[in-house]
Motif scaffolding. Sequence first.
Motif, PDB file in Angstrom:
ATOM      1  N   LYS A 127      36.234  49.380  46.086  1.00  0.00           N
ATOM      2  CA  LYS A 127      36.459  48.314  45.041  1.00  0.00           C
ATOM      3  C   LYS A 127      35.815  47.150  45.484  1.00  0.00           C
ATOM      4  CE  LYS A 127      40.821  50.341  43.462  1.00  0.00           C
ATOM      5  NZ  LYS A 127      40.512  50.441  41.928  1.00  0.00           N
ATOM      6  N   LEU A 128      36.129  45.944  44.660  1.00  0.00           N
ATOM      7  CA  LEU A 128      35.716  44.578  45.062  1.00  0.00           C
ATOM      8  C   LEU A 128      36.424  44.182  46.364  1.00  0.00           C
ATOM      9  CD1 LEU A 128      34.237  44.651  42.412  1.00  0.00           C
ATOM     10  CD2 LEU A 128      34.749  42.343  42.206  1.00  0.00           C
ATOM     11  N   LEU A 129      35.802  43.307  47.042  1.00  0.00           N
ATOM     12  CA  LEU A 129      36.678  42.763  48.370  1.00  0.00           C
ATOM     13  C   LEU A 129      37.888  42.241  48.003  1.00  0.00           C
ATOM     14  CD1 LEU A 129      36.679  42.308  51.489  1.00  0.00           C
ATOM     15  CD2 LEU A 129      35.572  40.297  50.707  1.00  0.00           C
ATOM     16  N   CYS A 130      37.928  41.320  47.015  1.00  0.00           N
ATOM     17  CA  CYS A 130      38.974  40.639  46.294  1.00  0.00           C
ATOM     18  C   CYS A 130      40.297  41.833  46.164  1.00  0.00           C
ATOM     19  CB  CYS A 130      38.776  40.203  45.035  1.00  0.00           C
ATOM     20  SG  CYS A 130      38.388  40.940  43.678  1.00  0.00           S
ATOM     21  N   GLU A 131      39.889  42.904  45.722  1.00  0.00           N
ATOM     22  CA  GLU A 131      41.088  43.823  45.567  1.00  0.00           C
ATOM     23  C   GLU A 131      42.059  44.283  46.596  1.00  0.00           C
ATOM     24  OE1 GLU A 131      41.968  44.978  42.377  1.00  0.00           O
ATOM     25  OE2 GLU A 131      40.409  43.810  41.922  1.00  0.00           O
ATOM     26  N   TYR A 132      41.536  43.792  47.934  1.00  0.00           N
ATOM     27  CA  TYR A 132      42.255  43.975  49.232  1.00  0.00           C
ATOM     28  C   TYR A 132      43.172  42.523  49.573  1.00  0.00           C
ATOM     29  CZ  TYR A 132      40.044  48.306  49.363  1.00  0.00           C
ATOM     30  OH  TYR A 132      39.516  49.542  49.191  1.00  0.00           O
ATOM     31  N   MET A 133      42.802  41.598  48.689  1.00  0.00           N
ATOM     32  CA  MET A 133      43.935  40.216  48.806  1.00  0.00           C
ATOM     33  C   MET A 133      44.987  40.566  48.141  1.00  0.00           C
ATOM     34  SD  MET A 133      42.632  36.390  47.366  1.00  0.00           S
ATOM     35  CE  MET A 133      43.354  37.228  45.690  1.00  0.00           C
ATOM     36  N   THR A 134      46.004  40.446  49.103  1.00  0.00           N
ATOM     37  CA  THR A 134      47.416  40.532  48.569  1.00  0.00           C
ATOM     38  C   THR A 134      48.181  39.103  48.266  1.00  0.00           C
ATOM     39  OG1 THR A 134      48.505  40.306  50.954  1.00  0.00           O
ATOM     40  CG2 THR A 134      47.856  42.593  49.761  1.00  0.00           C
ATOM     41  N   GLU A 135      47.585  38.030  48.911  1.00  0.00           N
ATOM     42  CA  GLU A 135      48.294  36.650  48.705  1.00  0.00           C
ATOM     43  C   GLU A 135      47.109  35.613  48.837  1.00  0.00           C
ATOM     44  OE1 GLU A 135      52.988  37.464  50.355  1.00  0.00           O
ATOM     45  OE2 GLU A 135      51.606  36.044  51.624  1.00  0.00           O
ATOM     46  N   THR A 155      47.067  36.293  39.211  1.00  0.00           N
ATOM     47  CA  THR A 155      46.300  37.011  40.416  1.00  0.00           C
ATOM     48  C   THR A 155      45.095  37.746  39.831  1.00  0.00           C
ATOM     49  OG1 THR A 155      48.333  37.591  41.330  1.00  0.00           O
ATOM     50  CG2 THR A 155      46.197  39.064  41.970  1.00  0.00           C
ATOM     51  N   ASP A 156      45.021  38.406  38.493  1.00  0.00           N
ATOM     52  CA  ASP A 156      43.980  39.073  38.177  1.00  0.00           C
ATOM     53  C   ASP A 156      42.661  38.084  37.552  1.00  0.00           C
ATOM     54  OD1 ASP A 156      44.686  41.630  38.758  1.00  0.00           O
ATOM     55  OD2 ASP A 156      45.724  41.906  36.851  1.00  0.00           O
ATOM     56  N   ALA A 157      43.108  36.862  37.469  1.00  0.00           N
ATOM     57  CA  ALA A 157      42.174  35.859  37.024  1.00  0.00           C
ATOM     58  C   ALA A 157      41.851  35.066  38.245  1.00  0.00           C
ATOM     59  CB  ALA A 157      42.963  35.038  36.013  1.00  0.00           C
ATOM     60  N   LYS A 340      36.923  51.298  39.163  1.00  0.00           N
ATOM     61  CA  LYS A 340      37.533  50.160  38.212  1.00  0.00           C
ATOM     62  C   LYS A 340      38.579  49.515  38.640  1.00  0.00           C
ATOM     63  CE  LYS A 340      40.099  53.916  35.841  1.00  0.00           C
ATOM     64  NZ  LYS A 340      40.618  54.592  34.424  1.00  0.00           N
ATOM     65  N   ASP A 341      38.713  48.407  38.264  1.00  0.00           N
ATOM     66  CA  ASP A 341      39.933  47.351  38.569  1.00  0.00           C
ATOM     67  C   ASP A 341      40.288  46.414  37.280  1.00  0.00           C
ATOM     68  OD1 ASP A 341      38.498  44.983  38.326  1.00  0.00           O
ATOM     69  OD2 ASP A 341      37.390  45.811  40.187  1.00  0.00           O
ATOM     70  N   LYS A 342      41.441  45.703  37.565  1.00  0.00           N
ATOM     71  CA  LYS A 342      41.841  44.691  36.436  1.00  0.00           C
ATOM     72  C   LYS A 342      41.363  43.318  36.535  1.00  0.00           C
ATOM     73  CE  LYS A 342      45.825  48.100  35.907  1.00  0.00           C
ATOM     74  NZ  LYS A 342      47.403  47.840  35.890  1.00  0.00           N
ATOM     75  N   SER A 343      40.649  43.023  37.482  1.00  0.00           N
ATOM     76  CA  SER A 343      40.311  41.620  37.902  1.00  0.00           C
ATOM     77  C   SER A 343      39.389  40.919  36.745  1.00  0.00           C
ATOM     78  CB  SER A 343      39.465  41.217  39.204  1.00  0.00           C
ATOM     79  OG  SER A 343      40.657  41.704  40.276  1.00  0.00           O
ATOM     80  N   TRP A 344      39.831  39.862  35.961  1.00  0.00           N
ATOM     81  CA  TRP A 344      39.321  39.454  34.702  1.00  0.00           C
ATOM     82  C   TRP A 344      37.718  39.535  34.787  1.00  0.00           C
ATOM     83  CZ3 TRP A 344      42.605  34.781  32.442  1.00  0.00           C
ATOM     84  CH2 TRP A 344      43.870  35.546  32.261  1.00  0.00           C
ATOM     85  N   LEU A 345      37.271  38.756  35.838  1.00  0.00           N
ATOM     86  CA  LEU A 345      35.861  38.706  35.943  1.00  0.00           C
ATOM     87  C   LEU A 345      35.114  39.365  37.013  1.00  0.00           C
ATOM     88  CD1 LEU A 345      35.355  34.716  35.697  1.00  0.00           C
ATOM     89  CD2 LEU A 345      35.423  36.351  33.838  1.00  0.00           C
ATOM     90  N   SER A 346      35.787  40.681  36.962  1.00  0.00           N
ATOM     91  CA  SER A 346      35.160  41.733  38.055  1.00  0.00           C
ATOM     92  C   SER A 346      34.096  42.595  37.171  1.00  0.00           C
ATOM     93  CB  SER A 346      36.015  42.902  38.414  1.00  0.00           C
ATOM     94  OG  SER A 346      35.526  43.884  38.944  1.00  0.00           O
ATOM     95  N   TYR A 347      33.094  42.824  37.824  1.00  0.00           N
ATOM     96  CA  TYR A 347      31.891  43.810  37.140  1.00  0.00           C
ATOM     97  C   TYR A 347      32.579  45.057  36.772  1.00  0.00           C
ATOM     98  CZ  TYR A 347      30.082  40.520  40.558  1.00  0.00           C
ATOM     99  OH  TYR A 347      29.871  39.416  41.424  1.00  0.00           O
ATOM    100  N   ALA A 348      33.755  45.519  37.447  1.00  0.00           N
ATOM    101  CA  ALA A 348      34.257  46.891  37.187  1.00  0.00           C
ATOM    102  C   ALA A 348      35.466  46.930  36.412  1.00  0.00           C
ATOM    103  CB  ALA A 348      34.555  47.545  38.598  1.00  0.00           C
TER     104      ALA A 348
END
Length: 437
Positions: A127-135, A155-157, A340-348
């Motif tokens: 996944k994107l590196l940001c998917e491992y950010m919890t806070e 968070t997803d934004a 795939k992920d749920k981050s709004w501006l993610s490529y995935a």
Amino acid sequence: MKQEKSGVWQSWNENISYKYKSLYKITSEDELQQIIKKSEKIRFFGTKQSSADIASGTETLVDITTYNKILSYNDSERTITVQSGLILGDLLEAIEAKGWCIPCLPDINTITIGGALATGTHGTSGKLLCEYMTECSLVLADGTVKKINEEDELTDAVRVSLGVLGVMSEITFKCESLYTLHIKEGPEDDSEWLPKIKERLKQHDFLRILWLPHTDKGYVITGDKIDSNTEIIEDLGPKYLKHRRKASKILYKYTHIFPWITAIANKLLYRGFFSATKEHKGSLYQATVTKSRGSTLELAEWTIGLDTFPKVFEELKTEINKWSNKSFIHIPMDIRFVYKDKSWLSYAYGKDTVTMGCVSRNAATADTYEAFKSIENIFLKYGGKPHWGKRFVAKDAELSKIYYKWQDFKLLRKKLDPTNKFLNPYLTKLFNEKTNN
């Protein structure tokens, strides 16, 4: 806090430069809050390695690289909290010393954590590196701090934000146990590696393909998790392989004048540097991350759904092999895979994705590099998305068609930054905002 008055900001490859009135070097969140609160227009930069024009262009700049401490570890939760100016390599070395890892790493380790998150930095087969950010702590346009965790509706934004919602200050990452990869590398014909992508993604823990334009070849890299004590007969290939960048620089020196030379150069580079097989083992960081750039580049990268990639690849290959155009592409085009992920501006967002990089070894002549235009036109045609930290021309009109949450992100941006404090000229055009705000 240190302040420099009046100067010129320049990107690492010297392709982007801007005058500024004030440049601050900070060491604390309080200093960051003060500067943001009192500034009318402000941007932030790290190691200046973005090919996109997002880091400067305002009267006030903040050098985030001095805001670079590791703040805490939580052994039971296996988390680490850091300041956003920390260099990625320093983070990775720190967590490896704890026996931890982040199982998705980019190709380079010299970027800042904040910059990597803001531009959607990713690795491969993860996944994107940001998917491992919890806070994270986000300093807003009014200078206040908002704490955001995984349950927060923002968070997803915020995970991929281009630094326009606020500025990340403190960031917590969830890590996993360190593991060892058995890496195998070698060349394959395009007709061999292309149909095997989905099969290999299921079979291997790591998959990366360096496509070699104008050669009909790809250089396939696979990785499989093994016990760290497993013995591997290491084969790193001939010693002269370390001179690939130097050879590329020589062979590509005049390709901006005579683009067709690229096709010949690529065939020579394939025979010299990509025709051998290699085998080794190491952690994800040790085995797959480049520890230095070696030379300045200019980069573009586009992403497309996994199911659509073969069609896009064949069309791109046909286009660049036409001698009637000038879209000859330097070696290699880096093909990686993001789930795939749920981050709004993610490529995935919402789909498994293939990313395809495009490099110009001559950074100074990148504006005349026709390959950047060809790859953008073809990927946009099929709904492809650009890497936020790399070169592309698409703006609001195109982006609104390919990002499902684009309008939602624009509304949120305007709510959090009503005076457009965090927009520079490039971002103002990207979001189609009025310039008089």
